[in-house]
Write an enzyme that holds these catalytic residues in place. Structure first.
Site, PDB file in Angstrom:
ATOM      1  N   SER A  49       0.846  -1.158   0.055  1.00 29.53           N
ATOM      2  CA  SER A  49       0.000  -0.047   0.002  1.00 29.53           C
ATOM      3  C   SER A  49       0.879   1.440  -0.028  1.00 29.53           C
ATOM      4  CB  SER A  49      -0.917   0.121   1.193  1.00 29.53           C
ATOM      5  OG  SER A  49      -1.677  -0.965   1.234  1.00 29.53           O
TER       6      SER A  49
HETATM    7  N1  SAH Z   1      -0.891  -4.792   4.161  1.00 25.16           N
HETATM    8  C1  SAH Z   1      -0.244  -5.115   2.819  1.00 25.16           C
HETATM    9  C2  SAH Z   1      -0.930  -4.595   1.512  1.00 25.16           C
HETATM   10  C3  SAH Z   1      -1.134  -5.870   0.703  1.00 25.16           C
HETATM   11  S1  SAH Z   1      -2.419  -5.675  -0.705  1.00 25.16           S
HETATM   12  C4  SAH Z   1       1.230  -4.758   3.047  1.00 25.16           C
HETATM   13  O1  SAH Z   1       1.490  -3.826   3.897  1.00 25.16           O
HETATM   14  O2  SAH Z   1       1.865  -4.966   1.930  1.00 25.16           O
HETATM   15  C5  SAH Z   1      -3.551  -6.607   0.000  1.00 25.16           C
HETATM   16  C6  SAH Z   1      -3.374  -8.063   0.270  1.00 25.16           C
HETATM   17  O3  SAH Z   1      -4.629  -8.698   0.773  1.00 25.16           O
HETATM   18  C7  SAH Z   1      -3.131  -8.875  -1.050  1.00 25.16           C
HETATM   19  O4  SAH Z   1      -1.347  -9.425  -0.564  1.00 25.16           O
HETATM   20  C8  SAH Z   1      -3.860  -9.899  -1.199  1.00 25.16           C
HETATM   21  O5  SAH Z   1      -3.493 -11.121  -1.734  1.00 25.16           O
HETATM   22  C9  SAH Z   1      -4.379  -9.772   0.033  1.00 25.16           C
HETATM   23  N2  SAH Z   1      -5.933 -10.319   0.256  1.00 25.16           N
HETATM   24  C10 SAH Z   1      -7.030 -10.290  -0.518  1.00 25.16           C
HETATM   25  N3  SAH Z   1      -8.065 -10.968  -0.136  1.00 25.16           N
HETATM   26  C11 SAH Z   1      -7.659 -11.470   0.797  1.00 25.16           C
HETATM   27  C12 SAH Z   1      -8.368 -12.534   1.768  1.00 25.16           C
HETATM   28  N4  SAH Z   1      -9.840 -12.931   1.510  1.00 25.16           N
HETATM   29  N5  SAH Z   1      -7.805 -13.004   2.855  1.00 25.16           N
HETATM   30  C13 SAH Z   1      -6.456 -12.577   3.154  1.00 25.16           C
HETATM   31  N6  SAH Z   1      -5.857 -11.817   2.252  1.00 25.16           N
HETATM   32  C14 SAH Z   1      -6.363 -11.167   1.223  1.00 25.16           C
END
Ligand code: SAH
Length: 219
Positions: A68
């Site tokens: 993000s």
């Molecule tokens: N907090 C992360 C942002 C990652 S983007 C960081 O600091 O890098 C959002 C993430 O949510 C992605 O890795 C995606 O695979 C995950 N995601 C999407 N749907 C999800 C679900 N149902 N359960 C767990 N993770 C999920």
């Protein structure tokens, strides 16, 4: 000075500049800003993108996902109002950066990721940094009931609706911060559990997240 030292100093300087950018964008919580100043964001991304690590922008990680934008991480963390020792659940571990920020602020961190590769990478990275977050591979739209209730729940992917399981896993006084909307744009929703059966709901700024995929999310 060695090359390694010079690079290290450059990263520190860029992190300081990033913190000033976030201040100018109205991030006020000093504990959040201190965490951003301390955590090396560049190690959570591919080395090819390392020189962009301290820009205020989202960057690609593996599995078609993104780390993000720092402003988004700061805004969501600020909304959680994390206190030292608070139990916090993150949905969407991704790179592990947001989890590291929460650990640095003294939270007891639980985080769920659906992509195995990201789960393993984040686990390794957090361990190397010396943070003890509990990570799980699975569908975070269902929360993580084994450790509920949580003082804070942060969803770092965009949901079509507020997943009801997450509301149920909130402690009284706890806050759920979740972006809700279409796959193109979401509004940040904060739900505070005021008592056993009453909640307060706030609708804040608009953001753009990758989709939350799962049983209570997108198909
Ligand atoms: N907090 C992360 C942002 C990652 S983007 C960081 O600091 O890098 C959002 C993430 O949510 C992605 O890795 C995606 O695979 C995950 N995601 C999407 N749907 C999800 C679900 N149902 N359960 C767990 N993770 C999920």
């Amino acid at each position: 000075m060695t090359t390694e030292n010079r690079v290290h100093r450059k990263h520190i300087q860029r992190r300081n500049e990033l913190v000033e950018t976030l201040r100018s964008k109205s991030i006020r919580d000093e504990r959040v800003l201190m965490a951003i100043q301390s955590i090396p964001r560049h190690i959570f991304i591919d080395t090819a993108l390392e020189n962009r690590a301290y820009e205020d922008s989202a960057l690609p990680i593996s599995c078609g996902q993104t780390i993000s934008q720092p402003y988004t991480v700061a805004a969501q963390t600020e909304l959680l109002e994390v206190k030292k020792g608070a139990k916090v659940l993150e949905i969407g571990t991704g790179s592990g950066y947001q989890a590291a920020i929460l650990c640095h602020m003294g939270a007891d961190v639980y985080s769920v990721e659906r992509h195995e590769e990201l789960y393993h990478k984040a686990k390794k990275m957090l361990h190397e940094l010396g943070y003890r977050a509990s990570l799980k591979l699975g569908d975070g739209t269902l929360g993580w009931s084994a450790y509920a209730p949580y003082d804070g729940i942060v969803v770092t992917a965009g949901a079509p609706v507020v997943p009801d399981d997450l509301i149920k896993q909130l402690n009284i006084g706890g806050r759920l911060v979740v972006p809700v909307g279409s796959q193109k744009s979401q509004v940040m929703v904060r739900i505070t559990r005021v008592s056993e059966d009453s909640y307060q709901e706030e609708h804040l700024q608009h953001f753009k997240f990758v989709p939350l995929i799962g049983e209570k999310g997108w198909d």
